[in-house]
Design a protein around this motif. Sequence first.
Motif, mmCIF file in Angstrom:
data_model
loop_
_atom_site.group_PDB
_atom_site.id
_atom_site.type_symbol
_atom_site.label_atom_id
_atom_site.label_comp_id
_atom_site.label_asym_id
_atom_site.label_seq_id
_atom_site.Cartn_x
_atom_site.Cartn_y
_atom_site.Cartn_z
ATOM 1 N N TYR A 517 0.816 -1.214 0.000
ATOM 2 C CA TYR A 517 0.000 0.000 0.000
ATOM 3 C C TYR A 517 0.857 1.275 0.000
ATOM 4 O O TYR A 517 0.334 2.377 -0.206
ATOM 5 N N ALA A 521 -0.368 5.018 -1.254
ATOM 6 C CA ALA A 521 -0.466 5.995 -0.176
ATOM 7 C C ALA A 521 0.405 7.217 -0.470
ATOM 8 O O ALA A 521 0.025 8.357 -0.169
ATOM 9 N N GLU A 524 -1.437 9.391 -2.893
ATOM 10 C CA GLU A 524 -2.500 10.162 -2.233
ATOM 11 C C GLU A 524 -1.904 11.277 -1.378
ATOM 12 O O GLU A 524 -2.469 12.386 -1.303
ATOM 13 N N TYR A 588 -4.623 0.323 5.305
ATOM 14 C CA TYR A 588 -4.322 1.447 4.406
ATOM 15 C C TYR A 588 -4.296 2.763 5.170
ATOM 16 O O TYR A 588 -3.447 3.626 4.914
ATOM 17 N N THR A 591 -1.074 2.952 6.867
ATOM 18 C CA THR A 591 -0.010 3.234 5.900
ATOM 19 C C THR A 591 0.024 4.717 5.545
ATOM 20 O O THR A 591 1.095 5.342 5.513
ATOM 21 N N LEU A 592 -1.143 5.286 5.286
ATOM 22 C CA LEU A 592 -1.225 6.702 4.916
ATOM 23 C C LEU A 592 -0.721 7.595 6.051
ATOM 24 O O LEU A 592 -0.010 8.590 5.836
#
Length: 637
Positions: A517, A521, A524, A588, A591-592
Amino acid sequence: MFNFYKLQLALKNTWVRIGLLLLTASLVAWIALGSQTGQDTSPIVRSQDISEITGLVAKRDKLDYLLIARPLSDAPRYIYKFKDSAQLHVVKVPSTSHINLEREVLLRNGLPYAIARDDYLASHKAVLQDEGGAMAGVSSFVQRHAFDIFLVVLLLFVLKFGIPGMGLSASVISPDKLKGSMDDLIGMEDIKQEVLHLEDMIRNRAVYKQHNIDKPFNVMLTGPAGTGKTKLAGYLAKRLGYPLIQASGSALESGYIGGGSKALNALYRKAAARGNCIIFLDEAQALFMPRGRGEKKWEDDTANTLLGLLDGVKSDEGKGVIWVVASNFDEANSQMDEAMLRRFSVKINFRLPNKGEREQLLRSFLQRKEEGLVDWNDMDLAQVAEITNNLSPALLETVVDRASLLSIQEKTVINTDLMFRAFERATIGLTDRATTAEKTRQRERIALHELGHFFMQIDPYLREGLSLAEVKEKSHLLKISTESVSKLNALGYVLSAGDDMSLRTLEEMERDVMQLYGGVAAEELFYGARGISVGSQNDIQKATSMLDMMVNRLSMYSRSKLDYSQFKSELSGEHTLVQVEAKADELYSDTLKAIGDYREVMDGLKDVLMEQYVLSKDQIFALLEERLDPEPLRLAA
């Protein structure tokens, strides 16, 4: 009665089959030709062609006489003879056609004719027989259907003997022609012991018979491709002094019922004729699948035939035949037919080499080269063995061969750096900088995406408080590149050394998902939720597969340890889907959040990567020493 089975035994090579095919075709053609020439030599020439009668109008000067036999019957005969010929022509016509012929042809054109008298018919009895009796009927039938007969004979030939040149290709290799020895199996001591045990069983059958072990010693070799199964069969045959018959399991898929069975029986007869012999059937995983799973009946027929042959025979004919069958799958990772598995008294499972064995294999491959082509002073095989984790011996040899090609092209000796590049070329393929050179915005996105993967790989170590030097030691990273790779259809990649995927824990698998991910990430983080590109598709597919295994098959998030994939209920499917979605959302989000702590350093590394296209592990960690303070990460953990 003619014995077709004995004929089949006599057909030992393709040329005999071709000869039989040509002989059959010649025989059919001869029969047809004989019926044609018979019209010129037989006293009576028969036909049902009405045009012969209408054609007599133009030949009336040559006509000797024309008679009509039994004009009131259902099938009158027209009998005519020419003056310069001894042949009688008999044309059989339906009664309705006779009426028209008599009115429209004979009477209208004044063609003289008469009704055949009884005394004439008595002296010419053959005239009234249907097509002149049985033999004449056969001749006429063959004449009319010669091509049809040829096709039928050809079809029967193919069904019985196969298409010449398209059968199972299997050559007999004598022991003196077999190359290599057991010493070529670098490492693999456990497998060597299994082979030596098998050799003892074969050489000392009488000893084992005292313990009532007198069944055929069939051998099943399983394991990943390229681990040495084929070579081992040759080594065993050479040690025993047995000839080896090698064939591919895929060649048994003939496409018609009985084709594979005939091929197997032919293999067995060829081996039995030599007394002691090894039949090696490679790539035979399809034969181990459970029977009755599909509509291809010939697959089950082939497997059933192999089952019978593996049991051996009651006579002494095949007591010296040993079947060695290789498959890339085993019962641990694939469902197999229980009856087939029971036939193998010996099972040898090949595995991928460990680090020490990889180092030995690489040294062995490199030592085969002439002196001076390898710089042993600049060769760290332990490091090369580290990065080549999960590679089979065959792939390791490919890496060494690739290093030789690079050495020849660049006119240099083989060293550690060249081996690293060879590993990259063998696993990744050709890279191209020109493809991405003018795609500045795409390269920037790729750089950030690949850096996202890297930072999520080292993030757990940094939060544990390890120094950058310790993190570098644990990291599997080799390089980050923004060059395109046609083999992967990618515009960039992170090259890492292989990692042993066996016995992964829940925590390690979650880290793997978060590393996957990391790329999306990062996109994003820098471009927003609506700026994520389709380049993340492969990462998301892999993450989905891992989450499915963790939730559905391993039940890692439930106290009930069940394999939910075995339940076909829609309710269970919906329930596990909800769990997968929830866990994916959680990982996720983590992760972000984690990757946000690296935004500033990622932005700086991105600029360097854009300029240089490729950053090695040493270069990246040197930059991190200058730009990253790991202390806040440890405190935030």
